[in-house]
Every structure is written in C-alpha cells, then in structure tokens.
Write an enzyme that holds these catalytic residues in place. Sequence first.
Site, PDB file in Angstrom:
ATOM      1  CG  HIS A 155       2.814 -22.215   8.173  1.00 12.44           C
ATOM      2  ND1 HIS A 155       3.124 -23.645   8.728  1.00 12.44           N
ATOM      3  CD2 HIS A 155       3.744 -22.226   7.269  1.00 12.44           C
ATOM      4  CE1 HIS A 155       4.142 -24.507   8.209  1.00 12.44           C
ATOM      5  NE2 HIS A 155       4.531 -22.688   7.299  1.00 12.44           N
TER       6      HIS A 155
ATOM      7  CB  ILE B 145       7.678 -13.224  11.250  1.00 13.75           C
ATOM      8  CG1 ILE B 145       8.268 -14.872  11.005  1.00 13.75           C
ATOM      9  CG2 ILE B 145       6.399 -13.343  10.848  1.00 13.75           C
ATOM     10  CD1 ILE B 145       7.388 -15.606  12.246  1.00 13.75           C
ATOM     11  CG  ASP B 146      12.726 -16.485  10.748  1.00 15.34           C
ATOM     12  OD1 ASP B 146      12.001 -16.956  11.333  1.00 15.34           O
ATOM     13  OD2 ASP B 146      12.597 -16.784   9.587  1.00 15.34           O
TER      14      ASP B 146
ATOM     15  CG  ASP C 191      16.704 -14.084   9.469  1.00 16.84           C
ATOM     16  OD1 ASP C 191      16.240 -13.728   8.789  1.00 16.84           O
ATOM     17  OD2 ASP C 191      16.924 -15.245   8.594  1.00 16.84           O
TER      18      ASP C 191
ATOM     19  CD  GLN D  88       5.561 -19.637  15.775  1.00 19.52           C
ATOM     20  OE1 GLN D  88       6.573 -18.993  16.083  1.00 19.52           O
ATOM     21  NE2 GLN D  88       5.922 -20.783  15.356  1.00 19.52           N
TER      22      GLN D  88
ATOM     23  NE  ARG E 281      -3.495   1.881   3.097  1.00 21.55           N
ATOM     24  CZ  ARG E 281      -2.378   3.334   3.922  1.00 21.55           C
ATOM     25  NH1 ARG E 281      -1.790   3.672   4.497  1.00 21.55           N
ATOM     26  NH2 ARG E 281      -3.360   4.181   4.458  1.00 21.55           N
TER      27      ARG E 281
ATOM     28  N   GLY F  80      16.672 -14.704   0.406  1.00 23.65           N
ATOM     29  CA  GLY F  80      16.241 -15.036  -0.227  1.00 23.65           C
ATOM     30  C   GLY F  80      16.240 -14.463  -1.894  1.00 23.65           C
TER      31      GLY F  80
ATOM     32  CB  VAL G 139       5.091   0.246  -2.946  1.00 27.33           C
ATOM     33  CG1 VAL G 139       6.169   0.693  -4.060  1.00 27.33           C
ATOM     34  CG2 VAL G 139       6.406   0.089  -2.014  1.00 27.33           C
TER      35      VAL G 139
HETATM   36  P1  ADP Z   1      13.076 -15.271   1.534  1.00 23.14           P
HETATM   37  O1  ADP Z   1      12.987 -14.129   0.693  1.00 23.14           O
HETATM   38  O2  ADP Z   1      11.787 -15.647   1.621  1.00 23.14           O
HETATM   39  O3  ADP Z   1      14.576 -15.591   2.145  1.00 23.14           O
HETATM   40  P2  ADP Z   1      13.309 -17.336  -0.839  1.00 23.14           P
HETATM   41  O4  ADP Z   1      15.177 -18.212   0.344  1.00 23.14           O
HETATM   42  O5  ADP Z   1      12.975 -19.235  -0.804  1.00 23.14           O
HETATM   43  O6  ADP Z   1      12.051 -16.790   0.540  1.00 23.14           O
HETATM   44  O7  ADP Z   1      13.444 -16.989  -1.981  1.00 23.14           O
HETATM   45  C1  ADP Z   1      12.441 -16.862  -2.347  1.00 23.14           C
HETATM   46  C2  ADP Z   1      12.574 -16.816  -4.213  1.00 23.14           C
HETATM   47  O8  ADP Z   1      13.736 -15.505  -4.173  1.00 23.14           O
HETATM   48  C3  ADP Z   1      13.271 -18.300  -4.314  1.00 23.14           C
HETATM   49  O9  ADP Z   1      11.825 -18.397  -4.868  1.00 23.14           O
HETATM   50  C4  ADP Z   1      13.905 -17.292  -5.823  1.00 23.14           C
HETATM   51  O10 ADP Z   1      13.295 -17.194  -6.860  1.00 23.14           O
HETATM   52  C5  ADP Z   1      14.705 -16.184  -5.242  1.00 23.14           C
HETATM   53  N1  ADP Z   1      16.343 -16.589  -4.924  1.00 23.14           N
HETATM   54  C6  ADP Z   1      16.209 -16.894  -4.141  1.00 23.14           C
HETATM   55  N2  ADP Z   1      17.964 -17.599  -3.890  1.00 23.14           N
HETATM   56  C7  ADP Z   1      18.087 -16.636  -4.920  1.00 23.14           C
HETATM   57  C8  ADP Z   1      19.543 -16.463  -5.527  1.00 23.14           C
HETATM   58  N3  ADP Z   1      20.721 -17.246  -5.299  1.00 23.14           N
HETATM   59  N4  ADP Z   1      19.087 -16.528  -7.377  1.00 23.14           N
HETATM   60  C9  ADP Z   1      18.310 -16.262  -7.763  1.00 23.14           C
HETATM   61  N5  ADP Z   1      17.271 -16.007  -7.024  1.00 23.14           N
HETATM   62  C10 ADP Z   1      17.009 -16.845  -5.952  1.00 23.14           C
END
Ligand code: ADP
Length: 328
Positions: free
Chosen positions: A258, A131-132, A134, A260, A25, A108, A27
């Site tokens: 979940h 939520i972590d 981290d 949480q 919202r 990720g 953004v």
């Molecule tokens: P979070 O963002 O909650 O840590 P994920 O680790 O599942 O969740 O990452 C979310 C998405 O980000 C993955 O499904 C993928 O599409 C992308 N992603 C994660 N790591 C990489 C990577 N090393 N290279 C490219 N895309 C990535």
Amino acid sequence: MEKPIKKIAVMTSGGDSPGMNAAIRSVVRTCAYLEIECVGIYRGYQGMIEGDFAPMDARSVNNIINKGGTILKSARCLEFKTPEGRKTAYDQLRKAGIEGFVVIGGDGSFRGATIFNKEYGFPVIGIPGTIDNDITGTRYTLGFDTALNTVVEAIDKIRDTASSHNRLFFVEVMGRDVGHIALNAGVGAGAEEILIPEENLGLERLLESLKRSKKSGKSSSIVVVAEGDKTGKNVFELKQYVEEHLPIYDVRVSVLGHMQRGGTPSAFDRVLASRMGVRAVEALLEGKTNLMVGIIDNEIVLTPIEEAIKGHTSIDRELIRVSDIMTV
Ligand code: ADP
C-alpha cells in the site's frame, strides 16, 4: 444570465490515489471562481446515502494540493449497488439542493455514477483517480505518475542492498489486471525482467534471462512482478522456483503493497488534477453529463463514462521492446 446549475457536490470514492486532494481543491476553487456553491460529500457513496455533506469554500481547501490521500475520505459502499440505496442517495442530494456531482474515483465508482445518472437523470462528471492507469478515455489517471515515482524510488533502494549482497530480488508491485506500473517502473528502475498480467513471458525465459545476467557479469538483479502476472506463481513461489533451478542465486522478495498508493502527489499529478477539476465543473455548467474528464495528447477531453469503463487499456509494447534491449 441565470446559471443552469447553482450548487454541485464533489466526492472521492473507491481506492484512493495521490492527486485526489488536488482535484478536490480544483473543483472547489472553480466553483468559487464561477460563483456557484460547492458541497463536499464524505466517504463516497456511503456519505451520499447518509447525507454526510459539508459546504466547501475556496479557503476550505488551503494547503491540500501537496497532500496524499483524500480529505473527503473514501469508502466502498454496497448499499449504493441496490436501487433502494440509490433512491436514498437521490433524496439526500435533492434535500441538500445539490444539482450535479463530480466523482473522483476508479471504474467501480464510475459504474455507480452512470447507473445513478440513468435512473435519475442526475448530472454526473467523473475524474479518473486510480494508480493503476487502467481507464480508457485518458492517457493518464490521477495518481499513476506519483505511484510510478514511488515504485522507482523503492526499487533504487532495494538495488543498493541487492548489489551489496549479490542478490536477486523479486519486487511485487500493484496491478492485478494491468501491468502499467510494473512495466514503466521496471524500465525506469532498470529491472532485468518484468512480469505483467498482459503477457506470459514464461518461466523458461525468466531462467534464461537470469542465467545470461549472471554470465554477463551482473552481480545483482531485480525482477519486477505485477500482482496479477501470468506465470501462475505468486512472488514467493517464483522465488522458490528460481532457487530450485538456479541455486547460484540468493533470492529475496519485497512486496511494496500500500505504500504505492500514498505520498505527496508528483508535480505532474497536481497539474493534471487542477486541469481536470476545472473542466469537470465547466462541463456540468455547460449542461453536460455522464462524462469522464481525461487527458489525450495533452488536451483535456471528455469521454462518455460508459465507454471509459467498457474499454481496455493496452500495454505499451514499445516499452517491452525497450526493456528487452536494455537487459542485453
Ligand atoms: P473503484 O472506484 O476504485 O474502482 P470500487 O470498485 O470499490 O472502487 O467502487 C467504489 C464504489 O462504487 C463501490 O463501493 C460502490 O458503492 C460503487 N459501485 C461500484 N460498482 C457499482 C455498481 N455496479 N452499481 C452501483 N454502484 C457501484
């Protein structure tokens, strides 16, 4: 004056967290305020690859600030981890005239964003939604405060039944690698012991503490256990261990799971999301890229995404001390 960027996208990716909608919202409304176009990308990088986009105006985000989950949906996308997948994503963004994006997600999602930025020079800004708690470069991630409140409320309820039946409860909370939720919720809910991944407090110490509790007249006890605690035993094995060594205790286990991640975001998370969303859009318009928005000492700050994903958040040792004192 000609705006450097006229159209941006916003998406949520990875594990969802409360406050993501409030960030979307923010953004969208900031774009409307600054008179630039905003596009929502559905299902994270999967939707980016498939071109699953929808224009978003200020009214499209009415009444979502108080909703958990994410209206843009989230997904995990293996294809984005391949150069071919990212090329398709880039082509889709170009075709739609999108000149930068804001990704709300965890480490990720940020890893994907920074790789994409390196390959295509595409402007990206991250908002930490997990939520972590981290991620470095921010004192708080979006959703942590809400999750904490959810866990404390759940433990309060468990304590009611624990004290009615003189039971010991092991309550498992999320946190495979980090114990922020366990430690904070444990202190907030008055747990007798808190087991976290950062620290091996040892099974002996746990037994000693439980013996002491019994002796001091406590009729019930709560032990908060993070998923990734270092005792080497999962929560059910811990129950068995304690029952074998301290048969005086009637032990029960509750895995919060979940629940949480869901629920209405707290006031803190809504305010944080609103502030982060504004800064994310402003940063893109200032020509900034590959940065994450965070909050440090109540100031909204920008940190290179690469630093944010490399760093390690450390546990608040003062809280361990406070917890020890409280369980006298
Ligand atoms: P979070 O963002 O909650 O840590 P994920 O680790 O599942 O969740 O990452 C979310 C998405 O980000 C993955 O499904 C993928 O599409 C992308 N992603 C994660 N790591 C990489 C990577 N090393 N290279 C490219 N895309 C990535």
